[in-house]
Design a protein around this motif. Structure first.
Motif, PDB file in Angstrom:
ATOM      1  N   GLU A   1      22.362 -19.101  29.733  1.00  0.00           N
ATOM      2  CA  GLU A   1      22.517 -19.804  28.062  1.00  0.00           C
ATOM      3  C   GLU A   1      20.793 -18.954  27.923  1.00  0.00           C
ATOM      4  O   GLU A   1      19.999 -18.386  28.491  1.00  0.00           O
ATOM      5  CB  GLU A   1      21.410 -21.179  28.397  1.00  0.00           C
ATOM      6  N   GLU A   2      20.110 -19.013  26.385  1.00  0.00           N
ATOM      7  CA  GLU A   2      19.215 -18.059  26.058  1.00  0.00           C
ATOM      8  C   GLU A   2      17.374 -18.237  26.310  1.00  0.00           C
ATOM      9  O   GLU A   2      17.213 -17.637  26.950  1.00  0.00           O
ATOM     10  CB  GLU A   2      19.035 -17.778  24.703  1.00  0.00           C
ATOM     11  N   GLY A   3      17.496 -20.206  26.736  1.00  0.00           N
ATOM     12  CA  GLY A   3      16.597 -20.470  26.903  1.00  0.00           C
ATOM     13  C   GLY A   3      16.337 -20.366  28.752  1.00  0.00           C
ATOM     14  O   GLY A   3      15.392 -21.040  29.152  1.00  0.00           O
ATOM     15  N   GLY A   4      16.818 -19.701  29.037  1.00  0.00           N
ATOM     16  CA  GLY A   4      17.095 -20.360  30.949  1.00  0.00           C
ATOM     17  C   GLY A   4      15.896 -19.076  31.808  1.00  0.00           C
ATOM     18  O   GLY A   4      15.438 -18.717  30.871  1.00  0.00           O
ATOM     19  N   GLU A   5      16.061 -19.169  33.054  1.00  0.00           N
ATOM     20  CA  GLU A   5      14.921 -18.307  33.905  1.00  0.00           C
ATOM     21  C   GLU A   5      14.933 -16.560  33.831  1.00  0.00           C
ATOM     22  O   GLU A   5      16.852 -16.634  33.569  1.00  0.00           O
ATOM     23  CB  GLU A   5      14.906 -18.982  35.180  1.00  0.00           C
ATOM     24  N   ASP A   6      14.610 -15.743  33.514  1.00  0.00           N
ATOM     25  CA  ASP A   6      14.332 -14.674  33.088  1.00  0.00           C
ATOM     26  C   ASP A   6      15.619 -14.063  34.795  1.00  0.00           C
ATOM     27  O   ASP A   6      15.350 -14.282  35.742  1.00  0.00           O
ATOM     28  CB  ASP A   6      13.513 -13.652  33.232  1.00  0.00           C
ATOM     29  N   ILE A   7      16.959 -13.476  34.431  1.00  0.00           N
ATOM     30  CA  ILE A   7      17.753 -13.334  35.591  1.00  0.00           C
ATOM     31  C   ILE A   7      16.651 -12.124  36.715  1.00  0.00           C
ATOM     32  O   ILE A   7      16.741 -11.960  37.649  1.00  0.00           O
ATOM     33  CB  ILE A   7      18.991 -12.862  35.132  1.00  0.00           C
ATOM     34  N   ARG A   8      15.556 -11.038  35.896  1.00  0.00           N
ATOM     35  CA  ARG A   8      15.263 -10.286  37.013  1.00  0.00           C
ATOM     36  C   ARG A   8      14.695 -10.867  38.000  1.00  0.00           C
ATOM     37  O   ARG A   8      14.053  -9.763  38.834  1.00  0.00           O
ATOM     38  CB  ARG A   8      14.912  -9.475  35.749  1.00  0.00           C
ATOM     39  N   THR A   9      13.995 -11.993  37.372  1.00  0.00           N
ATOM     40  CA  THR A   9      12.761 -12.666  37.936  1.00  0.00           C
ATOM     41  C   THR A   9      13.088 -13.536  39.784  1.00  0.00           C
ATOM     42  O   THR A   9      12.724 -14.167  40.465  1.00  0.00           O
ATOM     43  CB  THR A   9      12.047 -13.522  37.402  1.00  0.00           C
TER      44      THR A   9
END
Ligand SMILES: C[S@@+](CC[C@H](N)C(=O)[O-])C[C@H]1O[C@@H](n2cnc3c(N)ncnc32)[C@H](O)[C@@H]1O
Length: 192
Positions: free
Chosen positions: A126-134
């Motif tokens: 989802e748009e407001g989730g945690e950054d996948i790269r982190t």
């Protein structure tokens, strides 16, 4: 294994739709076909390590779940019309709570998102989730919505499960799937 689950809120559940009007008569089946393609296609190849679940909740007999297994599917082509024809065949079959084979690698049953989330741990894309790269570790299964927001009933099933974002912009679901695959591919190849 990777898995992408996409909820098609208006998607017809009886297979009675016009292949020349997938957005209208199919209830945005075109969008679900693009998600299948993003989940399973490589250039000149298929992602055999990936499954794609579609949860269809449109009229007249919701819900239905269609499973397309990258490791088993045959006759899947990278165009929406022929992909929709495979879905139409699956949706035309009488089904109960157990998966029934519709064609090689394609299965259908009359259950919804709650059943699948109980069977398999997912993250919500989802748009407001945690950054996948982190994230140090990525989940193997992601649930996405179509052009509509998840319903309150659906979000009630999300408590306690990770929420992951691929970037700051709101994307189409198939674009988000492509970016999640890319992140997983980079990590598998040791690029990150
Ligand atoms: C077009 S959006 C859904 C509708 C949108 N929430 C709205 O406000 O109209 C399609 C889906 O793609 C996924 N998605 C879109 N942008 C994303 C992002 N930046 N990160 C992760 N998933 C995203 C989400 O699952 C989202 O529900």
């Amino acid at each position: 294994m990777r898995n992408f689950t996409v909820v098609g809120h208006l998607a017809r559940t009886d297979g009675i739709f016009n292949l020349d009007d997938l957005p209208g008569s199919g209830g945005r089946i075109d969008l679900l076909c693009r998600c299948i393609q993003a989940a399973l296609f490589l250039s000149h190849s298929l992602r055999r390590d990936t499954d794609c679940h579609l949860i269809l909740t449109g009229d007249p007999v919701p819900p239905k779940t269609i499973l397309i297994r990258g490791g088993e599917v045959r006759s899947l082509n990278p165009d929406e019309r022929s992909t929709a024809a495979l879905l139409r065949k699956a949706l035309s079959l009488p089904v109960g709570a157990m998966f029934r084979a519709a064609s090689p690698g394609i299965y259908v049953r009359a259950t919804g998102l709650d059943t699948l989330l109980n069977e398999k741990a997912h993250a919500v894309a989802e748009e407001g989730g945690e950054d996948i790269r982190t994230l140090p570790c990525l989940p193997e299964a992601f649930v996405l919505s179509d052009h509509l927001n998840f319903t309150q009933e659906e979000t009630a099933h999300f408590s306690g499960i990770p929420r992951v974002s691929v970037g700051p912009r709101s994307l189409h679901a198939d674009q988000a799937i492509t970016l999640i695959h890319n992140e997983l591919d980079r990590r598998d190849a040791g690029w990150n």
